[in-house]
Design an enzyme around this catalytic site. Structure first.
Site, PDB file in Angstrom:
ATOM      1  N   LYS A 196      32.589 136.048  87.426  1.00  0.00           N
ATOM      2  CA  LYS A 196      31.420 135.171  87.327  1.00  0.00           C
ATOM      3  C   LYS A 196      31.338 134.685  85.880  1.00  0.00           C
ATOM      4  O   LYS A 196      30.868 135.391  85.000  1.00  0.00           O
ATOM      5  CB  LYS A 196      30.155 135.946  87.709  1.00  0.00           C
ATOM      6  CG  LYS A 196      29.036 135.079  88.325  1.00  0.00           C
ATOM      7  CD  LYS A 196      28.497 133.987  87.448  1.00  0.00           C
ATOM      8  CE  LYS A 196      27.637 134.523  86.335  1.00  0.00           C
ATOM      9  NZ  LYS A 196      27.049 133.401  85.497  1.00  0.00           N
ATOM     10  N   GLU A 237      30.361 144.942  76.350  1.00  0.00           N
ATOM     11  CA  GLU A 237      30.537 144.388  75.004  1.00  0.00           C
ATOM     12  C   GLU A 237      29.344 143.483  74.768  1.00  0.00           C
ATOM     13  O   GLU A 237      29.246 142.407  75.342  1.00  0.00           O
ATOM     14  CB  GLU A 237      31.864 143.629  74.907  1.00  0.00           C
ATOM     15  CG  GLU A 237      32.333 143.429  73.482  1.00  0.00           C
ATOM     16  CD  GLU A 237      32.151 142.012  72.997  1.00  0.00           C
ATOM     17  OE1 GLU A 237      31.333 141.825  72.073  1.00  0.00           O
ATOM     18  OE2 GLU A 237      32.810 141.112  73.528  1.00  0.00           O
ATOM     19  N   CYS A 278      29.846 137.156  68.767  1.00  0.00           N
ATOM     20  CA  CYS A 278      29.231 138.481  68.731  1.00  0.00           C
ATOM     21  C   CYS A 278      29.679 139.282  67.522  1.00  0.00           C
ATOM     22  O   CYS A 278      28.965 140.178  67.063  1.00  0.00           O
ATOM     23  CB  CYS A 278      29.534 139.241  70.022  1.00  0.00           C
ATOM     24  SG  CYS A 278      31.286 139.350  70.424  1.00  0.00           S
ATOM     25  N   GLU A 318      19.672 139.683  66.453  1.00  0.00           N
ATOM     26  CA  GLU A 318      20.818 138.794  66.566  1.00  0.00           C
ATOM     27  C   GLU A 318      20.342 137.354  66.754  1.00  0.00           C
ATOM     28  O   GLU A 318      19.627 137.052  67.711  1.00  0.00           O
ATOM     29  CB  GLU A 318      21.694 139.203  67.746  1.00  0.00           C
ATOM     30  CG  GLU A 318      22.933 138.346  67.908  1.00  0.00           C
ATOM     31  CD  GLU A 318      23.775 138.750  69.106  1.00  0.00           C
ATOM     32  OE1 GLU A 318      25.007 138.751  68.989  1.00  0.00           O
ATOM     33  OE2 GLU A 318      23.183 139.055  70.166  1.00  0.00           O
TER      34      GLU A 318
END
Length: 483
Positions: free
Chosen positions: A179, A254, A288, A386
């Site tokens: 997906k 992750e 990331c 973040e």
């Protein structure tokens, strides 16, 4: 670059098929904000079809029963086809993500080639071992594939992060339901074609486009899935892990990052500036393992901030199809709005905007100027959270202990960086940083042979390296009586 309007379906069981609901969703070019096509909008019924196809391919098909050497031949053909179609894939990735074309070919496409070449080699090493026991037995272990892997991947590096899951999962003999991200589905669908052309049997790889809230959630909760491999934000990762836990399937996560890049007083300033800029503008900060927190030794602080103020505005930003562009648009307008909110909050917290700090009005696209913010307190949410955009905060430190404490002070632990000419310090500090990967005297030095992954709120499990294969295999012990 001219690409005709794109109309794509789901790929299930080796066939292109519309979503059962008939629903479709627009694909947007981030550089102009215009619709460039549509893809099928899959839902739970489509996920069920895809999992069924993957289960049949695993239980009855040849892929899990091939030798590692046979699977390696197919994976090497995938790499060959990626090389053959490299320019097309680079253009498609640039169009879909807004990634500069000058980076797509050498970074995104060629890294994906190397992933398949690397795991083709490792596919041939997946063997067990005999074990000596005091019993009258012959004991040995087998490494076997897990079964059906549900892979859920993000928008920022569609080719690299999708295939960092597909390549090792295939090498180990698993079947897959993939997906891809809502915003960036195009190269995942093209990869399905290339995998089939290389000889991956029908049903081994299935691609269902659709929203994370519907298709992604259905995949996480499907009882026919044997393993979940997820890359995305920490917030969504927590939901994903909770959903998968109901079925007790193994999960690798992750997740988000907020890496600190430490510049010590003995660093090569020119190299450190280059690493700092690379660390936060690469992929428009949508990375990331970006380095959005810069920690600078106090004697260098004012000089370093001044150099950044002059250098950052000169980094080329604009049309991602221009080979000279380094910073392209963000993936969507909502991501730009998120960055705007963080910058406004930084100002409210007393931060000093050294450069940038605003949108760039260009061709209707989703652009934000690379932004450097100095003098924020460490407790500011702009430092602690973040941002996932082209924003760099800069903080001073007085000694090594304070630098380490500041670096480890957020909830995240995916990456970190050290800029120093002192080799002993580099090793000493790297050992104390709470991060899955530490870059020394540069940034984003990645290779399929070297594992990466997070600690703390940045997730668990490792991608790349032989360690990734551990996540896609199980060990079975066989003990044969010799009486």
């Amino acid at each position: 670059m001219t690409i005709d309007k794109i109309e794509r379906e789901l790929y299930i069981g080796g066939r292109w098929t519309p979503a059962q609901s008939g629903a479709r969703v627009d694909v947007i070019d981030p550089s102009t904000g215009t619709v460039i096509g549509t893809v099928a909008d899959g839902d739970a019924a489509d996920i069920d079809r895809a999992v069924s196809a993957a289960r049949t391919a695993f239980d009855d098909g040849p892929w899990p029963r091939m030798s590692g050497r046979e699977r390696a031949r197919v994976l090497n053909r995938v790499a060959e086809l990626l090389r053959k179609n490299a320019q097309e894939l680079a253009e498609l990735e640039s169009l879909d993500v807004g990634k500069p074309i000058g980076l797509c070919l050498p970074v995104d496409v060629m890294t994906t080639v190397e992933q398949y070449e690397y795991y083709a080699a490792l596919a041939q090493t997946l063997d067990g071992s005999t074990r000596e026991t005091p019993l009258k037995t012959f004991a040995y272990t087998r490494r076997e594939p897990l079964g059906v892997v549900g892979a859920i991947t993000p928008f920022n590096f569609p080719l690299i992060l999708s295939n960092s899951k597909l390549a090792p999962a295939l090498a180990a003999g698993n079947t897959i339901v993939h997906k891809p991200a809502d915003d960036t589905p195009l190269t995942a669908l093209r990869m399905a074609e290339l995998l089939a052309e290389a000889g991956v049997p029908d049903g081994v790889v299935n691609v269902v486009t659709g929203s994370g809230a519907v298709a992604g959630d259905a995949l996480l909760r499907h009882p026919g899935v044997d393993k979940i491999a997820f890359t995305g934000s920490t917030a969504v990762g927590r939901l994903a892990a909770s959903a998968a836990a109901a079925s007790l399937v193994p999960v690798t996560m992750e997740l988000g990052g907020n890496a600190a890049n430490i510049v010590f007083e003995d660093a090569d300033v020119d190299k450190a500036v280059g690493a700092a800029i690379k660390g936060f503008v690469f992929n428009t900060g949508q990375f990331c393992m970006a380095g959005p927190r810069l920690l600078v030794a106090r004697p260098l602080y004012d000089v370093f901030v001044g150099i950044l103020a002059d250098a950052v505005p000169t980094v080329p930003i604009g049309d991602p199809r221009d080979s000279k562009t380094v910073i392209g648009p963000m993936a969507s307008d909502r991501h730009v709005r998120k960055v705007e909110e963080f910058v406004a909050l930084a100002k409210a917290d007393g931060g000093r905007v050294v450069c940038g700090g605003e949108r760039l009005d260009l061709d209707g696209g989703f652009y934000y100027k690379p932004t450097v913010i100095a003098d924020l307190p460490n407790e500011s949410s702009v430092v602690q959270e973040e941002i996932f955009g082209p924003v760099l905060t800069v903080q001073p430190f007085d000694d090594e202990a304070e630098a380490i404490a500041l670096a480890n002070s957020t909830a995240y632990g995916l990456a970190a960086g050290i800029q120093t000419s002192n080799l002993a310090r580099a090793h000493r500090v790297a050992a104390r940083l709470e991060a899955g990967i530490v870059f020394v005297n540069d940034w984003a030095m990645l290779d399929p042979a070297v594992p990466f992954g997070g600690v703390k709120a940045s997730g668990y499990g490792r991608e790349y390296g032989p360690e990734a294969l551990d996540a896609y295999t199980r060990t079975k012990s066989v003990i044969v009586s010799l009486d």
